[in-house]
Write a protein that holds these residues in place. Structure first.
Motif, PDB file in Angstrom:
ATOM      1  N   HIS A 146       0.816  -1.221   0.000  1.00  0.00           N
ATOM      2  CA  HIS A 146       0.000   0.000   0.000  1.00  0.00           C
ATOM      3  C   HIS A 146       0.848   1.268   0.000  1.00  0.00           C
ATOM      4  O   HIS A 146       0.319   2.348   0.220  1.00  0.00           O
ATOM      5  CB  HIS A 146      -0.922   0.005   1.231  1.00  0.00           C
ATOM      6  CG  HIS A 146      -1.945  -1.087   1.225  1.00  0.00           C
ATOM      7  ND1 HIS A 146      -3.267  -0.865   0.873  1.00  0.00           N
ATOM      8  CD2 HIS A 146      -1.845  -2.409   1.502  1.00  0.00           C
ATOM      9  CE1 HIS A 146      -3.937  -2.015   0.965  1.00  0.00           C
ATOM     10  NE2 HIS A 146      -3.111  -2.967   1.347  1.00  0.00           N
TER      11      HIS A 146
ATOM     12  N   ARG B 186       1.332   2.730  -5.227  1.00  0.00           N
ATOM     13  CA  ARG B 186       0.019   3.209  -5.666  1.00  0.00           C
ATOM     14  C   ARG B 186       0.153   4.102  -6.881  1.00  0.00           C
ATOM     15  O   ARG B 186      -0.601   3.988  -7.861  1.00  0.00           O
ATOM     16  CB  ARG B 186      -0.686   3.931  -4.518  1.00  0.00           C
ATOM     17  CG  ARG B 186      -1.136   2.953  -3.428  1.00  0.00           C
ATOM     18  CD  ARG B 186      -2.117   3.590  -2.446  1.00  0.00           C
ATOM     19  NE  ARG B 186      -1.470   4.466  -1.489  1.00  0.00           N
ATOM     20  CZ  ARG B 186      -1.635   5.779  -1.430  1.00  0.00           C
ATOM     21  NH1 ARG B 186      -2.411   6.397  -2.300  1.00  0.00           N
ATOM     22  NH2 ARG B 186      -1.032   6.497  -0.509  1.00  0.00           N
TER      23      ARG B 186
ATOM     24  N   THR C 144      -5.084   0.959  -6.146  1.00  0.00           N
ATOM     25  CA  THR C 144      -5.278   1.064  -4.705  1.00  0.00           C
ATOM     26  C   THR C 144      -4.080   0.494  -3.955  1.00  0.00           C
ATOM     27  O   THR C 144      -3.644   1.026  -2.945  1.00  0.00           O
ATOM     28  CB  THR C 144      -6.557   0.307  -4.290  1.00  0.00           C
ATOM     29  OG1 THR C 144      -7.613   0.731  -5.139  1.00  0.00           O
ATOM     30  CG2 THR C 144      -6.922   0.570  -2.844  1.00  0.00           C
TER      31      THR C 144
ATOM     32  N   HIS D 198      -9.417   3.946   1.401  1.00  0.00           N
ATOM     33  CA  HIS D 198      -9.483   2.500   1.221  1.00  0.00           C
ATOM     34  C   HIS D 198      -9.526   1.795   2.565  1.00  0.00           C
ATOM     35  O   HIS D 198      -8.664   2.017   3.419  1.00  0.00           O
ATOM     36  CB  HIS D 198      -8.287   2.008   0.418  1.00  0.00           C
ATOM     37  CG  HIS D 198      -8.207   0.511   0.304  1.00  0.00           C
ATOM     38  ND1 HIS D 198      -9.211  -0.237  -0.282  1.00  0.00           N
ATOM     39  CD2 HIS D 198      -7.278  -0.376   0.720  1.00  0.00           C
ATOM     40  CE1 HIS D 198      -8.873  -1.527  -0.226  1.00  0.00           C
ATOM     41  NE2 HIS D 198      -7.722  -1.635   0.389  1.00  0.00           N
TER      42      HIS D 198
END
Ligand SMILES: [Zn+2]
Ligand SMILES: [Zn+2]
Length: 139
Positions: free
Chosen positions: A25, A30, A36, A116
């Motif tokens: 992440h 990203r 995402t 998210h």
């Protein structure tokens, strides 16, 4: 296992087992993938071979030690190499055809997209798992 870029000028082959597969992440993954998060696995350099299109490859150094490879024709994100670990290649698994294992954890969740929400029960690490900054671990 065969992987391709979007325009299929570049084709690569991976033999053997993947290391742990993580959903990364971090903001660089990203942005690099426009996604995402980036689902990626590590392999040994000896497992990897470019089959076609090496002359279409471009590289970008995303840090002093990390090089990102991408297709200069279609822009697809391909592999990462690491100056500090020359035997290791990082591979985004989305471009691969074949039967892969499931992701084992979410990593770099400290910099995940604010909108998210992670809804599965995989372990979550604030950064790379070796740092032991465990955010949440399932039993
Ligand atoms: Zn391409
Ligand atoms: Zn990342």
């Amino acid at each position: 296992m065969i992987g391709k870029c979007l325009c299929e000028q570049i084709i690569y082959e991976i033999e053997g087992e993947f290391g742990p597969i993580f959903n990364c992440h971090c903001s660089k993954c990203r942005r690099w993938h426009g996604a995402t998060y980036r689902t990626r696995g590590s392999i040994n350099k000896s497992q990897f071979k470019w089959l076609k299109g090496v002359k279409s490859l471009s590289t970008y150094n995303s840090s002093e030690t990390v090089t990102k490879y991408f297709c200069s024709n279609c822009g697809s994100s391909l592999i990462s190499t690491y100056a500090e670990q020359p035997d290791v290649i990082g591979v985004p698994i989305g471009g691969l055809e074949g039967n892969l294992g499931q992701p084992q954890a979410h990593i770099f969740v400290d910099s995940k997209a604010t909108w998210h929400e992670i809804t599965d029960n995989l372990p979550q690490y604030g950064s790379w798992p070796d740092s032991k900054k465990l955010v949440r671990k399932t039993t």
